[in-house]
Design a protein around this motif. Structure first.
Motif, PDB file in Angstrom:
ATOM      1  N   PHE A 118      -0.665  12.740 -26.468  1.00 57.70           N
ATOM      2  CA  PHE A 118      -0.989  11.584 -25.629  1.00 57.70           C
ATOM      3  C   PHE A 118      -1.607  10.445 -26.444  1.00 57.70           C
ATOM      4  CE2 PHE A 118      -0.939  15.182 -22.754  1.00 57.70           C
ATOM      5  CZ  PHE A 118      -0.169  14.690 -21.715  1.00 57.70           C
ATOM      6  N   PHE A 119      -1.764  10.677 -27.731  1.00 60.70           N
ATOM      7  CA  PHE A 119      -2.440   9.722 -28.598  1.00 60.70           C
ATOM      8  C   PHE A 119      -1.477   8.596 -28.982  1.00 60.70           C
ATOM      9  CE2 PHE A 119      -3.985   8.471 -32.834  1.00 60.70           C
ATOM     10  CZ  PHE A 119      -5.326   8.304 -32.586  1.00 60.70           C
ATOM     11  N   PRO A 120      -1.843   7.321 -28.761  1.00 60.39           N
ATOM     12  CA  PRO A 120      -0.906   6.248 -29.102  1.00 60.39           C
ATOM     13  C   PRO A 120      -0.805   6.051 -30.607  1.00 60.39           C
ATOM     14  CG  PRO A 120      -2.935   5.332 -28.204  1.00 60.39           C
ATOM     15  CD  PRO A 120      -3.084   6.824 -28.165  1.00 60.39           C
ATOM     16  N   VAL A 122       0.293   3.732 -32.340  1.00 57.80           N
ATOM     17  CA  VAL A 122      -0.007   2.390 -32.823  1.00 57.80           C
ATOM     18  C   VAL A 122      -1.496   2.235 -33.154  1.00 57.80           C
ATOM     19  CG1 VAL A 122      -0.450   1.318 -30.573  1.00 57.80           C
ATOM     20  CG2 VAL A 122       0.585  -0.025 -32.395  1.00 57.80           C
ATOM     21  N   ALA A 123      -2.338   3.106 -32.569  1.00 64.14           N
ATOM     22  CA  ALA A 123      -3.785   2.985 -32.784  1.00 64.14           C
ATOM     23  C   ALA A 123      -4.179   3.213 -34.237  1.00 64.14           C
ATOM     24  CB  ALA A 123      -4.539   3.961 -31.877  1.00 64.14           C
ATOM     25  N   ILE A 124      -3.366   3.937 -34.996  1.00 62.41           N
ATOM     26  CA  ILE A 124      -3.785   4.260 -36.363  1.00 62.41           C
ATOM     27  C   ILE A 124      -2.945   3.568 -37.430  1.00 62.41           C
ATOM     28  CG2 ILE A 124      -4.882   6.473 -35.833  1.00 62.41           C
ATOM     29  CD1 ILE A 124      -2.253   7.804 -36.779  1.00 62.41           C
ATOM     30  N   ILE A 125      -2.043   2.649 -37.052  1.00 60.24           N
ATOM     31  CA  ILE A 125      -1.213   2.073 -38.125  1.00 60.24           C
ATOM     32  C   ILE A 125      -2.016   1.133 -39.027  1.00 60.24           C
ATOM     33  CG2 ILE A 125       1.046   2.359 -37.011  1.00 60.24           C
ATOM     34  CD1 ILE A 125       1.058  -0.667 -36.564  1.00 60.24           C
ATOM     35  N   ALA A 126      -3.038   0.464 -38.481  1.00 56.02           N
ATOM     36  CA  ALA A 126      -3.818  -0.443 -39.341  1.00 56.02           C
ATOM     37  C   ALA A 126      -4.591   0.332 -40.416  1.00 56.02           C
ATOM     38  CB  ALA A 126      -4.740  -1.315 -38.494  1.00 56.02           C
ATOM     39  N   PRO A 127      -5.412   1.330 -40.045  1.00 59.91           N
ATOM     40  CA  PRO A 127      -6.110   2.067 -41.103  1.00 59.91           C
ATOM     41  C   PRO A 127      -5.165   2.801 -42.049  1.00 59.91           C
ATOM     42  CG  PRO A 127      -6.533   3.042 -38.951  1.00 59.91           C
ATOM     43  CD  PRO A 127      -5.868   1.739 -38.708  1.00 59.91           C
ATOM     44  N   LEU A 214       8.219   3.238 -35.332  1.00 57.05           N
ATOM     45  CA  LEU A 214       7.035   2.418 -35.617  1.00 57.05           C
ATOM     46  C   LEU A 214       6.534   2.606 -37.052  1.00 57.05           C
ATOM     47  CD1 LEU A 214       4.750   0.522 -34.633  1.00 57.05           C
ATOM     48  CD2 LEU A 214       3.513   2.546 -33.918  1.00 57.05           C
TER      49      LEU A 214
ATOM     50  N   LEU B  57      -8.619   7.010 -36.686  1.00 53.80           N
ATOM     51  CA  LEU B  57      -9.043   6.399 -35.431  1.00 53.80           C
ATOM     52  C   LEU B  57     -10.470   5.854 -35.557  1.00 53.80           C
ATOM     53  CD1 LEU B  57      -8.537   5.815 -32.424  1.00 53.80           C
ATOM     54  CD2 LEU B  57      -9.603   8.009 -31.954  1.00 53.80           C
ATOM     55  N   ALA B  60     -10.432   2.923 -37.699  1.00 51.35           N
ATOM     56  CA  ALA B  60      -9.915   1.750 -36.986  1.00 51.35           C
ATOM     57  C   ALA B  60     -11.002   1.128 -36.121  1.00 51.35           C
ATOM     58  CB  ALA B  60      -8.709   2.133 -36.135  1.00 51.35           C
ATOM     59  N   LEU B 250       1.883   6.631 -20.345  1.00 46.06           N
ATOM     60  CA  LEU B 250       1.292   6.407 -21.662  1.00 46.06           C
ATOM     61  C   LEU B 250       2.363   6.024 -22.677  1.00 46.06           C
ATOM     62  CD1 LEU B 250      -1.412   9.207 -21.828  1.00 46.06           C
ATOM     63  CD2 LEU B 250      -1.661   6.792 -21.264  1.00 46.06           C
ATOM     64  N   ARG B 254       2.713   2.113 -24.720  1.00 52.06           N
ATOM     65  CA  ARG B 254       2.753   1.811 -26.152  1.00 52.06           C
ATOM     66  C   ARG B 254       4.156   1.386 -26.589  1.00 52.06           C
ATOM     67  NH1 ARG B 254       1.193   8.022 -26.859  1.00 52.06           N
ATOM     68  NH2 ARG B 254       3.192   8.899 -26.379  1.00 52.06           N
ATOM     69  N   SER B 271       1.985  -3.167 -28.610  1.00 48.51           N
ATOM     70  CA  SER B 271       2.287  -2.560 -29.907  1.00 48.51           C
ATOM     71  C   SER B 271       2.919  -3.563 -30.860  1.00 48.51           C
ATOM     72  CB  SER B 271       3.205  -1.352 -29.726  1.00 48.51           C
ATOM     73  OG  SER B 271       2.524  -0.325 -29.058  1.00 48.51           O
ATOM     74  N   ASN B 289      -5.658  -4.906 -35.557  1.00 50.32           N
ATOM     75  CA  ASN B 289      -6.398  -3.648 -35.513  1.00 50.32           C
ATOM     76  C   ASN B 289      -7.245  -3.549 -34.238  1.00 50.32           C
ATOM     77  OD1 ASN B 289      -7.482  -1.155 -36.673  1.00 50.32           O
ATOM     78  ND2 ASN B 289      -9.366  -2.338 -36.757  1.00 50.32           N
ATOM     79  N   ALA B 292      -5.097  -2.557 -31.550  1.00 51.37           N
ATOM     80  CA  ALA B 292      -4.760  -1.128 -31.648  1.00 51.37           C
ATOM     81  C   ALA B 292      -5.836  -0.283 -30.980  1.00 51.37           C
ATOM     82  CB  ALA B 292      -4.589  -0.728 -33.110  1.00 51.37           C
ATOM     83  N   PHE B 296      -5.680   2.187 -27.606  1.00 44.11           N
ATOM     84  CA  PHE B 296      -6.231   3.537 -27.517  1.00 44.11           C
ATOM     85  C   PHE B 296      -7.171   3.675 -26.321  1.00 44.11           C
ATOM     86  CE2 PHE B 296      -9.731   6.465 -28.504  1.00 44.11           C
ATOM     87  CZ  PHE B 296      -9.009   7.644 -28.572  1.00 44.11           C
ATOM     88  N   SER B 299      -5.391   3.525 -23.033  1.00 43.54           N
ATOM     89  CA  SER B 299      -4.639   4.755 -22.755  1.00 43.54           C
ATOM     90  C   SER B 299      -5.554   5.818 -22.158  1.00 43.54           C
ATOM     91  CB  SER B 299      -4.019   5.305 -24.039  1.00 43.54           C
ATOM     92  OG  SER B 299      -3.096   4.393 -24.558  1.00 43.54           O
TER      93      SER B 299
END
Lengths: 278, 316
Positions: A118-120, A122-127, A214, B57, B60, B250, B254, B271, B289, B292, B296, B299
């Motif tokens: 369920f984790f998106p 896109v949330a981690i592409i920046a880091p 992605l 995460l 971020a 969800l 995204r 996205s 960021n 992003a 999260f 969601s």
């Protein structure tokens, strides 16, 4: 909902709807196949011809003559293949522990692995982009395989736990009585017995990684690493008016995937829907 | 899940054991041979999740309070990235497009998926074929499905069959690919084509565990098919529906490849906004960021609402 149709008309309406559903599902594929196989003149004709009037393989020659497309196919195979191997190795031992061994944190561990589904992404592409840049890892296969493994892992573990649990316990218990440890039991009994389940899981991992977009679009910069999912949309700009080439490229990728899915259809459905009803 | 009762965190324990109990269980966990093996076996999987999901995460979130210039310094700026993001017109269009896309595609897929699931739950000739074809579009890479459908939505060319059909039926006579609203509508249709069959299979699995005699009983009571659906089928299929709905929502929230490719890189979504900040214009890295992190958190909020609202109603 089972049982007989109440009226003759009910039956006719029902079949019309089912046929409509099947047609809507497959007609885009048939249309792409037609576009890939007809001449440029027919592609340009307006209004469109419904049935093909010509036969021409130029579109396929165009795409297979394109180095980037061929490289993209290879890149996709490497990325998806590596993801599958890693996921099955890591996922199968974890799934065995979760399915057969007793330990206190079993519930939390399983929830944590499944929560990734369920984790998106896109949330981690920046880091990840920052880290990969610092380590000189952008535009490498690893930069895509690493996140692909993460996101294919919940599906792998979920399916394998279900398959391992389906095996009759007494075979494993018999191995235990014969003096086999849990690891021996796993490699000599559980794993060989669940080969069909492992193959289906591997196939789904492969499809997941082969269709990922992605990470591939973010971390891969050129055709040395870009998979075919990234290359084909670029065709849309490069061969802007060569609709036949775009259609042919789509066909080359989707037909093998479709055949694989149809071949394993029954297993995939029973695996994927098991959790929805439990 | 029987052994969960021995694990920490279960309610029924004498009050004195509240502190010592879990500790004692924990030491046991690592002295017992089989238990130790279990932890060793799940360690690689957990390590992957910690290193590739949890750590990035947290990183971020930490980065979202920094002004970052790639390969250069970064400085703490508090909530400034979020303030700038919420003032950015591009973020507004991303949020609006994503919301519209999510609401439309998920509701369409739920209604159509339920209809197809109900149809497939009957025994009829050709049911196997219908069920098999349902899975075909699901295996399509979304980016490639978008390329295919973009071809079919092209205006005034031989391949643009869908555009041609829509135009000649008079529903919409302008070029579909030339307008954001029409593009989102088209993307909803493509998404529905790709995912409705899969939604139907999930719902079908839920329908098939409903015992047949429940239907027989309501039939004896003189219920119509319509009443049967609302009073029996729907409440019983609700748990399967909740899982499918949550998953799809969800997923739609995204959305990236479908809108990015269908809109030829011009159509914004949350996205796409993140991607543009991170990859394309690295001056907007901090904003991308922050968005992003927003994806999260939103969601989690969506999941929470679903489980809270739909979950409790299922219990009643």
């Amino acid at each position: 909902m089972g049982g007989e149709f109440e009226t003759r008309w009910g039956k006719i309406v029902f079949y019309v709807l089912i046929i409509l559903f099947v047609l809507m599902t497959i007609s885009p594929l048939l249309w792409m196949a037609k576009m890939a196989l007809v001449s440029q003149a027919e592609l340009d004709a307006y209004p469109p011809t419904i049935l093909p009037q010509s036969f021409d393989l130029t579109s396929f020659q165009t795409i297979f003559g394109d180095n980037r497309f061929r490289a993209g196919l290879v890149n996709s195979m490497v990325i998806a293949g590596a993801t599958t191997v890693i996921c099955l190795s890591v996922g199968s031992i974890a799934a065995y522990a979760l399915a057969r061994l007793e330990f206190g944190l079993r519930g939390p561990v399983l929830s944590m692995i499944l929560a990734v589904a369920f984790f998106p992404a896109v949330a981690i592409i920046a880091p990840l982009f920052l880290q990969f840049s610092n380590w000189g890892m952008v535009n490498t296969y690893q930069s895509m395989i690493i996140p692909d493994v993460l996101f294919a892992l919940p599906l792998t573990v979920y399916l394998l736990v279900a398959y391992f649990r389906e095996l009759p316990l007494d075979i494993e218990e018999a191995a235990k009585v014969d003096g086999a440890g849990p690891m021996q039991t796993f490699f000599r009994v559980t794993l060989p017995l669940s080969i069909p389940g492992v193959v289906t899981t591997g196939l789904l991992c492969f499809i997941f990684a082969a269709t990922e977009f992605l990470f591939a679009n973010t971390f891969a910069f050129d055709s040395t690493t870009q998979p075919v999912t990234v290359i084909i949309p670029q065709f849309a700009s490069q061969y802007r008016t060569d609709y036949g080439a775009q259609a042919a490229a789509s066909m080359v990728v989707t037909i093998p995937l479709t055949i694989l899915v149809l071949a394993f259809q029954r297993r995939i459905v029973s695996g994927l829907t098991a959790g929805a009803v439990k | 899940m029987a052994e969960r009762a021995t694990g920490p965190g279960t309610g029924a324990r004498p009050s004195g054991g509240l502190v010592l109990g879990p500790l004692r269980t924990l030491t046991n966990e690592f002295t017992d041979k089989e238990r130790r093996l279990a932890y060793i076996l799940v360690t690689p999987a957990l390590a992957i999740i910690l290193a590739i999901a949890l750590f990035p995460l947290l990183y971020a979130i930490w980065l979202s309070f920094q002004e970052i210039i790639i390969n250069q310094s970064s400085s703490f700026v508090g909530l400034q990235n979020y303030v700038e993001m919420f003032q950015d017109p591009d973020f507004h269009s991303a949020l609006r497009n994503t919301t519209v896309f999510t609401v439309l595609s998920v509701s369409l897929e739920l209604v159509a998926g339920m209809a197809i699931a109900l149809a497939l739950s009957r025994a009829f000739k050709g049911r196997g074929i219908a069920r098999a074809t349902a899975l075909a579009p699901w295996a399509f890479p979304p980016a490639i499905a978008a390329v295919m459908w973009r071809l079919m939505f092209q205006d005034q060319v031989g391949g643009g069959i869908v555009a041609y059909l829509i135009k000649s039926s008079g529903i919409y006579t302008h070029p579909i690919l030339g307008n954001d609203a029409a593009l989102i509508g088209a993307a909803v249709l493509v998404d529905a084509w790709k995912t409705t069959p899969f939604m139907a299979l999930l719902l079908l699995a839920g329908l098939q565990v409903i015992p047949q005699d429940v239907y027989e009983a309501t039939k004896v009571d003189g219920a119509t098919s319509w009443q049967q659906f609302w009073r029996v089928t729907l409440p019983l299929v609700r748990p399967a529906m909740l899982v499918a709905l949550l998953f799809r929502t969800l997923d739609a929230w995204r959305v990236y490849d479908l809108l990015w490719v269908m809109g030829n890189r011009q159509l914004n979504s949350l996205s796409v906004y993140v991607y543009n900040g991170v990859k394309i214009s690295q001056l907007d890295f901090s904003l991308g960021n922050a968005a992003a992190v927003f994806v999260f958190l939103s969601s989690i909020a969506i999941a929470f609402v679903f489980i809270k609202v739909l979950g409790t109603r299922a219990v009643e």
